[in-house]
Every structure is written in C-alpha cells, then in structure tokens.
Design a protein around this motif. Structure first.
Motif, PDB file in Angstrom:
ATOM      1  N   GLU A  71     -16.433  71.802  24.182  1.00  0.00           N
ATOM      2  CA  GLU A  71     -16.216  70.471  24.723  1.00  0.00           C
ATOM      3  C   GLU A  71     -17.348  69.574  24.253  1.00  0.00           C
ATOM      4  O   GLU A  71     -18.494  70.022  24.084  1.00  0.00           O
ATOM      5  N   LEU A  73     -19.349  67.243  25.257  1.00  0.00           N
ATOM      6  CA  LEU A  73     -20.600  66.913  25.936  1.00  0.00           C
ATOM      7  C   LEU A  73     -21.270  68.126  26.581  1.00  0.00           C
ATOM      8  O   LEU A  73     -22.256  67.967  27.311  1.00  0.00           O
ATOM      9  N   HIS A 121     -17.254  67.369  32.046  1.00  0.00           N
ATOM     10  CA  HIS A 121     -18.357  66.408  32.074  1.00  0.00           C
ATOM     11  C   HIS A 121     -17.851  64.964  32.156  1.00  0.00           C
ATOM     12  O   HIS A 121     -18.524  64.039  31.711  1.00  0.00           O
ATOM     13  N   GLU A 125     -16.446  62.703  28.231  1.00  0.00           N
ATOM     14  CA  GLU A 125     -16.195  63.926  27.476  1.00  0.00           C
ATOM     15  C   GLU A 125     -14.743  63.979  27.006  1.00  0.00           C
ATOM     16  O   GLU A 125     -14.475  64.399  25.863  1.00  0.00           O
TER      17      GLU A 125
END
Length: 257
Positions: A71, A73, A121, A125
């Motif tokens: 992912e 972030l 996040h 994100e």
C-alpha cells in the motif's frame, strides 16, 4: 526529497553498483541509458549496454518473478520498494520481473456497478494506490515513477513531478481521468481480487511472492537480500552483477487487522 535530486541519486547508485563512473554529460535516468547508441556513448555505458543486450538475447531460462503486494503509504512497503526492490531491479532486470499490486490491507465494498475503498492509512493512501495503479496501465515507465513517488516525503504531491521527470509524454489529465473514473475503479478491483486471492492469505504488507509462492522463508530472504535471492534462484547463466552480494535487512510491516 526533490525529484531532480532523486534522479541524480538513482543514477549515482546504479553506476556505483555496476562498477563504472557516469560522465557528467549524462542527464538521463538509468532506464534510458541503453535506449540508443548515442545515449549509451553519451552516458559512458556502451560496453555495459552491449553486454546486457547480448545477455538478454541468450537468456533461455524464465526470469525470477517477484511480486510485491503493498500500500502506497505503508512505511515498511515504502522502505522495501525504495531501498531493496527498485535497486535490485535496476541491476538484475534481465533476469527478473516485478509485479506491483497496490492495495494491501484495504477493504472493498460494492456500490452499484462500482466499488468503494477504505484504506489502512486513510483516503490519501487510496488516492496513492489508485495513481500508481493507473500509472502501470498507462506507461512502461511506471516503476521509476512509483519509485520516485515512494522516495519523496509526500507521495501524493510528488506524483505529477515524478511523472514529468520519467515520462514527460504522459498526459496528466488523462491519468487523473483514470484515477477518478470507471477505468481506475475496475483496475483497483482487479488489485483487490489478486490480493484477496493470495494463498496463503496475506497477514501484513509488504507481502512478497517469488515465482508465485509466498513462504515465511522466502519473505525473510527477500527482506534480507532480494538481490542474493534473485541471483540464487535464477537457473540460467548468472549476469556479471551476481558476482557480488549486498546484505541489508528491511523488515517493517503494516499488519492486516
């Protein structure tokens, strides 16, 4: 970190690890060094480009397939992509392939004919995941752009600058059309299906598979030295770069809760 500085650092890192000095007249990213005879001469890598082309033309064994489920972030994902995956790919791209699947610990919910996403996040994100997904669908320079984004102090704000740096022909409005439209929504749905279909199911990100397989042993080896793992698993003639091995440990996870 500013995009221009990232470009210089990327060129310097690759040149140092490959064992040759880069002339000051070369201002192109590593992915462009072998794009033409003139460029190879200008960047002082003609010999290396010729050797790489010869190696590729004689590779008969399947490359090592490395997939990263992540992912945008997640701190551990960013660290692995920037410090381990991208540098390894720069040196070993003739014997390895990289698949990036930005979704991670997100959640997908149907909404009519579309899907809505909740990311670990937050909304930023989700936006970062979508930008990186659309980049991979629209340009063959997606990996350097994503590396540039993930290296930055602000992944989202750096996206357009990084895209302009590595793929100036990319139309940013078209990219954002993908991000905000049906195309991006369906592409992210495919990421969700790939992630949710992992066997064993992912427990954290970064989640790494090698040749389609995930084990804790492979995860540990990839986190410790992906470079050494790819060199050891490739069954064909090893490239010259595999003669030296660096060992640096990057193990920081965002757990799937």
């Amino acid at each position: 970190m500013k995009a221009a500085l990232l470009l210089v650092l990327t060129i310097w890192f690759s040149a140092q690890d490959a064992g040759f000095a880069l002339p000051t007249s070369c201002s192109l990213p590593p992915s462009k060094w072998c794009s033409s005879l003139d460029t190879a001469i200008q960047c002082g890598v003609l010999k290396q480009c010729l050797e790489a082309n010869f190696t590729r033309s004689h590779q008969t064994d399947a490359p090592v397939e490395v997939a990263l489920y992540y992912e945008s972030l997640c701190p551990g994902c960013r660290l692995f992509l920037v410090e381990m995956l991208f540098p390894t790919w720069l040196l070993l791209n003739e014997i390895m392939t990289v698949t990036l699947v930005p979704y991670g610990n997100a959640r997908e919910k149907p909404d009519g004919q579309k899907y809505v996403y909740e990311c670990q996040h937050g909304e930023q994100e989700c936006l970062g995941n979508m930008i990186e997904t659309c980049l991979m669908n629209m340009t063959n320079m997606a990996f350097p752009i994503i590396f540039c984004m993930e290296s930055s102090s602000d992944v989202i704000k750096s996206a357009q600058t990084c895209a302009n740096l590595y793929s100036p022909q990319l139309n940013w409005d078209s990219l954002m059309g993908c991000v905000k439209g049906d195309q991006g929504n369906q592409l992210m749905h495919q990421n969700a299906l790939k992630t949710e279909g992992l066997n064993p199911p992912h427990q954290y990100v970064p989640w790494i598979t090698v040749n389609g397989v995930h084990t804790e042993e492979l995860q540990e080896k990839a986190s410790t030295s992906l470079f050494a793992l790819v060199c050891s698993m490739y069954k064909g003639t090893k490239p010259e770069a595999c003669g030296g091995t660096k060992r640096t440990h990057f193990k920081s996870y965002c757990h799937n809760e």
